[in-house]
Design a protein around this motif. Structure first.
Motif, PDB file in Angstrom:
ATOM      1  N   ALA A  21      -9.516   9.800   0.159  1.00 27.85           N
ATOM      2  CA  ALA A  21      -9.298  10.487  -1.116  1.00 27.85           C
ATOM      3  C   ALA A  21      -8.201   9.800  -1.931  1.00 27.85           C
ATOM      4  N   LEU A  22      -7.140   9.376  -1.268  1.00 29.22           N
ATOM      5  CA  LEU A  22      -6.047   8.702  -1.973  1.00 29.22           C
ATOM      6  C   LEU A  22      -6.491   7.345  -2.518  1.00 29.22           C
ATOM      7  N   VAL A  23      -7.282   6.617  -1.760  1.00 26.56           N
ATOM      8  CA  VAL A  23      -7.781   5.325  -2.235  1.00 26.56           C
ATOM      9  C   VAL A  23      -8.621   5.532  -3.493  1.00 26.56           C
ATOM     10  N   ASP A  24      -9.420   6.585  -3.507  1.00 27.85           N
ATOM     11  CA  ASP A  24     -10.232   6.882  -4.686  1.00 27.85           C
ATOM     12  C   ASP A  24      -9.366   7.157  -5.914  1.00 27.85           C
ATOM     13  N   LEU A  25      -8.177   7.727  -5.697  1.00 25.89           N
ATOM     14  CA  LEU A  25      -7.259   8.008  -6.804  1.00 25.89           C
ATOM     15  C   LEU A  25      -6.563   6.753  -7.321  1.00 25.89           C
ATOM     16  N   ASP A  26      -6.512   5.713  -6.492  1.00 30.50           N
ATOM     17  CA  ASP A  26      -5.849   4.455  -6.839  1.00 30.50           C
ATOM     18  C   ASP A  26      -4.420   4.687  -7.331  1.00 30.50           C
ATOM     19  N   PRO A  27      -3.582   5.261  -6.464  1.00 27.76           N
ATOM     20  CA  PRO A  27      -2.221   5.578  -6.896  1.00 27.76           C
ATOM     21  C   PRO A  27      -1.384   4.325  -7.137  1.00 27.76           C
TER      22      PRO A  27
END
Length: 60
Positions: A21-27
Motif C-alpha cells: 500500500a505504501l509503495v502505491d502511494l509513492d511517499p
C-alpha cells in the motif's frame, strides 16, 4: 503502528500488505510514510533472513 520486530507469519503478511500500500502511494523520502516504508522493508528483510536460515537447517 510501531513494530520493532516481525515475530510470525501473520505479522509478516501484514507488513507485506502495508508495504504494498505504501509503495502505491509513492511517499517522498523522509516523509512519515517514506520512513515507515523503509523501516518495514528492513524488518521484512530481517524476518526473511531468519526464516530462510531456519528453513535451510530444517530441510537438511
Amino acid at each position: 503502528m510501531t513494530v520493532c520486530r516481525i515475530e510470525n507469519e501473520e505479522e509478516y503478511l501484514e507488513a507485506l500488505g502495508t508495504v504494498s500500500a505504501l509503495v502505491d502511494l509513492d511517499p517522498a523520502p523522509g516523509s512519515p510514510d517514506g520512513e515507515r516504508l523503509v523501516a518495514l522493508v528492513k524488518l521484512i528483510e530481517q524476518y526473511e533472513t531468519l526464516f530462510m536460515q531456519h528453513f535451510r537447517y530444517a530441510s537438511r
